[in-house]
Design an enzyme around this catalytic site. Structure first.
Site, PDB file in Angstrom:
ATOM      1  CE1 TYR A 137      -3.305  -2.605   5.821  1.00  0.00           C
ATOM      2  CE2 TYR A 137      -3.317  -0.177   5.602  1.00  0.00           C
ATOM      3  CZ  TYR A 137      -3.293  -1.034   4.995  1.00  0.00           C
ATOM      4  OH  TYR A 137      -3.619  -2.059   3.148  1.00  0.00           O
ATOM      5  CB  SER A 151       1.387  -4.310   9.763  1.00  0.00           C
ATOM      6  OG  SER A 151       0.452  -4.275   9.015  1.00  0.00           O
ATOM      7  CE  LYS A 152      -0.625  -4.794   3.109  1.00  0.00           C
ATOM      8  NZ  LYS A 152      -0.604  -6.216   2.200  1.00  0.00           N
ATOM      9  CB  THR A 159      -0.177  -0.068   1.258  1.00  0.00           C
ATOM     10  OG1 THR A 159      -1.487   0.953   1.164  1.00  0.00           O
ATOM     11  CG2 THR A 159       0.170  -0.059   2.472  1.00  0.00           C
ATOM     12  CG  ASP A 160      -1.189   5.309  -0.884  1.00  0.00           C
ATOM     13  OD1 ASP A 160      -1.426   4.343   0.538  1.00  0.00           O
ATOM     14  OD2 ASP A 160      -1.860   5.856  -1.630  1.00  0.00           O
ATOM     15  CD  GLU A 161      -3.938   4.012   3.815  1.00  0.00           C
ATOM     16  OE1 GLU A 161      -3.276   3.389   5.441  1.00  0.00           O
ATOM     17  OE2 GLU A 161      -4.207   2.689   3.902  1.00  0.00           O
TER      18      GLU A 161
HETATM   19  N1  LIG Z   1      -8.747  -0.973  -0.181  1.00  0.00           N
HETATM   20  C1  LIG Z   1      -7.290  -0.354  -0.658  1.00  0.00           C
HETATM   21  O1  LIG Z   1      -7.653   0.359  -1.316  1.00  0.00           O
HETATM   22  C2  LIG Z   1      -6.118  -1.749  -0.581  1.00  0.00           C
HETATM   23  C3  LIG Z   1      -5.257  -0.857  -1.287  1.00  0.00           C
HETATM   24  C4  LIG Z   1      -3.441  -0.401  -0.913  1.00  0.00           C
HETATM   25  C5  LIG Z   1      -3.312  -1.704  -1.221  1.00  0.00           C
HETATM   26  N2  LIG Z   1      -4.365  -2.804  -0.133  1.00  0.00           N
HETATM   27  C6  LIG Z   1      -3.780  -4.171  -0.226  1.00  0.00           C
HETATM   28  O2  LIG Z   1      -4.280  -4.849  -0.718  1.00  0.00           O
HETATM   29  C7  LIG Z   1      -4.795  -6.178  -0.173  1.00  0.00           C
HETATM   30  C8  LIG Z   1      -6.083  -7.020  -0.022  1.00  0.00           C
HETATM   31  O3  LIG Z   1      -6.782  -5.808   0.583  1.00  0.00           O
HETATM   32  P1  LIG Z   1      -8.908  -5.634   0.463  1.00  0.00           P
HETATM   33  O4  LIG Z   1      -8.949  -4.258   0.685  1.00  0.00           O
HETATM   34  O5  LIG Z   1      -8.790  -6.217  -0.601  1.00  0.00           O
HETATM   35  O6  LIG Z   1      -8.766  -6.527   2.483  1.00  0.00           O
HETATM   36  P2  LIG Z   1      -9.544  -6.751   2.497  1.00  0.00           P
HETATM   37  O7  LIG Z   1      -9.800  -7.062   3.803  1.00  0.00           O
HETATM   38  O8  LIG Z   1     -10.477  -6.672   1.530  1.00  0.00           O
HETATM   39  O9  LIG Z   1      -9.476  -8.593   2.320  1.00  0.00           O
HETATM   40  C9  LIG Z   1      -8.366  -8.795   3.167  1.00  0.00           C
HETATM   41  C10 LIG Z   1      -9.672 -10.844   2.919  1.00  0.00           C
HETATM   42  O10 LIG Z   1      -8.149 -11.488   3.102  1.00  0.00           O
HETATM   43  C11 LIG Z   1      -8.354 -12.506   4.054  1.00  0.00           C
HETATM   44  N3  LIG Z   1      -7.495 -12.891   5.674  1.00  0.00           N
HETATM   45  C12 LIG Z   1      -7.360 -12.021   6.483  1.00  0.00           C
HETATM   46  N4  LIG Z   1      -6.927 -12.729   7.304  1.00  0.00           N
HETATM   47  C13 LIG Z   1      -6.197 -13.909   6.941  1.00  0.00           C
HETATM   48  C14 LIG Z   1      -4.598 -14.761   6.965  1.00  0.00           C
HETATM   49  N5  LIG Z   1      -4.199 -14.637   8.358  1.00  0.00           N
HETATM   50  N6  LIG Z   1      -5.019 -15.757   6.295  1.00  0.00           N
HETATM   51  C15 LIG Z   1      -5.610 -16.013   5.444  1.00  0.00           C
HETATM   52  N7  LIG Z   1      -6.792 -14.965   4.464  1.00  0.00           N
HETATM   53  C16 LIG Z   1      -7.180 -13.643   5.673  1.00  0.00           C
HETATM   54  C17 LIG Z   1      -9.805 -11.585   4.721  1.00  0.00           C
HETATM   55  O11 LIG Z   1     -10.580 -13.007   4.913  1.00  0.00           O
HETATM   56  C18 LIG Z   1     -10.455 -11.110   3.339  1.00  0.00           C
HETATM   57  O12 LIG Z   1     -11.000 -12.295   2.583  1.00  0.00           O
HETATM   58  C19 LIG Z   1      -3.935  -6.048   1.132  1.00  0.00           C
HETATM   59  O13 LIG Z   1      -3.661  -6.836   1.455  1.00  0.00           O
HETATM   60  C20 LIG Z   1      -4.415  -4.351   1.864  1.00  0.00           C
HETATM   61  O14 LIG Z   1      -3.605  -3.940   2.234  1.00  0.00           O
HETATM   62  C21 LIG Z   1      -5.467  -2.294  -0.820  1.00  0.00           C
END
Ligand SMILES: NC(=O)c1ccc[n+]([C@@H]2O[C@H](COP(=O)([O-])OP(=O)(O)OC[C@H]3O[C@@H](n4cnc5c(N)ncnc54)[C@H](O)[C@@H]3O)[C@@H](O)[C@H]2O)c1
Length: 337
Positions: A153, A156-157, A125-127
């Site tokens: 958060y 951790s990323k 993430t950009d965060e």
């Molecule tokens: N949503 C955003 O705007 C955004 C932007 C940049 C990066 N990201 C990154 O993209 C990724 C996906 O984000 P998202 O918004 O789809 O998240 P989300 O919270 O919608 O989905 C996360 C998924 O991971 C699963 N999960 C959680 N812990 C787990 C574990 N220990 N083992 C297996 N599965 C597990 C959950 O059940 C869920 O299905 C993340 O890594 C997030 O950091 C998200």
């Protein structure tokens, strides 16, 4: 190619699987997901009907779960979407973020080494870069910007990013990373700004907006993020980080007002700000663009498509709000489909 998608029952992973199967981008997709509160098997209802798709319920932080999938499936590549992803939850309960987002990535990296130097892509993430002052221009984060995460958060990323890059350098594991800005689109859990606002508007409730709504985010339609990840998997250089973003900065208030206008009704109310709330994110995606990627969906179109999806998928988001999706998820506990 057989791709293991972790966290595929969540928002972006679910979009990735739907796009890959629709566009025949992979021969086979194996999804592993723990089905936390953020995982929703309804998101995978299309994929579950496809013979090229298999689902395993499992925890990326559990070596036994992970190795079982590697042994049975021998994936050619892993894309790790699995994470605890909500900043507010990380402020309230940081420890699960360390377990999944840091230890979980370590377990996946070890399995990739053990089972044949498997290609690994970490969705970051950009965060991790922290924030920028409001009102700045031309000061977007590049891949060389220092890591200055603000929340448990983002810390951790950032930790997972460093671990993945260390596995690339130390063990020669073929690892790439993408750091993307805020995503929006179908299947997003209604705790994040756009679906939170939409589900409030559609239920006739005022949208809660943190502080004065001036915080700025860069927005990207989830399908465009998924296309960038696919390209990085194909053409990305191992050991490299790729920033991904929409060159589309909007304040939270602008986003909420645009949603109210798109739905044709609604109001908002300001609420106490999040502690340590990042002011502004801006990302320079030139390096990803040099691979031939560019966002295809302009913000206004993406917002219209998102509004239309939430309007026509009431059962999806109402099942989350009333908790009934958890009962459906339980049907998938302990089984492979
Ligand atoms: N949503 C955003 O705007 C955004 C932007 C940049 C990066 N990201 C990154 O993209 C990724 C996906 O984000 P998202 O918004 O789809 O998240 P989300 O919270 O919608 O989905 C996360 C998924 O991971 C699963 N999960 C959680 N812990 C787990 C574990 N220990 N083992 C297996 N599965 C597990 C959950 O059940 C869920 O299905 C993340 O890594 C997030 O950091 C998200």
């Amino acid at each position: 190619m057989k791709i293991l998608v972790t966290g595929g029952a969540g928002f972006i992973g679910g979009n990735f699987i739907a796009c890959a199967l629709r566009e025949n981008r992979a021969d086979e997709i194996v999804c592993m997901d723990k089905l936390t509160y953020a995982g929703n098997m309804h998101t995978l209802s299309g994929a579950l009907k496809d013979p090229r798709f298999r689902f395993y319920r499992g925890d990326i932080a559990c070596k036994k779960d992970v190795e079982e999938v590697f042994r049975k499936e021998s994936p050619d590549a892993v894309i790790n979407f699995a994470a605890e992803s909500h900043v507010d939850r990380s402020i309230a309960h940081p420890s699960v973020f360390l377990k999944t987002n840091v230890s979980g990535v370590g377990v996946l990296l070890d399995a990739c080494r053990k089972y044949g130097n498997v290609r690994f892509h970490q969705v970051s993430t950009d965060e991790v870069y922290g924030d920028l002052p409001l009102g700045g221009k031309g000061d977007a984060f590049t891949e060389d910007s220092p890591l200055r995460p603000s929340s448990p958060y983002s810390a951790s990323k950032a930790s997972a990013d460093l671990l993945a890059l260390a596995y690339s350098r130390t063990y020669g594991l073929p690892v790439t990373l993408s750091r993307c800005s805020n995503n929006y689109g179908p299947f997003q859990f209604p705790e994040k700004l756009i679906p939170l606002a939409l589900t409030h508007i559609l239920r006739g409730e005022p949208v809660p907006v943190y502080g004065t709504g001036e915080n700025v985010r860069d927005w990207l339609f989830a399908e465009d993020h998924c296309a960038a990840i696919r390209l990085i998997l194909q053409k990305g250089e191992p050991g490299r980080v790729y920033n991904v973003g929409g060159r589309c900065e909007r304040s939270n208030l602008e986003v909420v007002r645009a949603l109210i206008s798109a739905v044709g009704k609604g109001e908002y109310t300001f609420v106490a700000d999040r502690p340590g709330h990042d002011l502004r994110y801006a990302i320079d995606p030139s390096f990803a663009e040099s691979l031939g990627w560019a966002p295809k969906v302009p913000f206004e179109e993406g917002l219209q498509r998102t509004v239309a999806w939430y309007l026509s998928h009431e059962e999806w988001w109402k099942g989350i709000l009333d908790g009934s999706y958890r009962a459906y998820n339980k049907e998938f506990y302990g089984s492979k489909r």
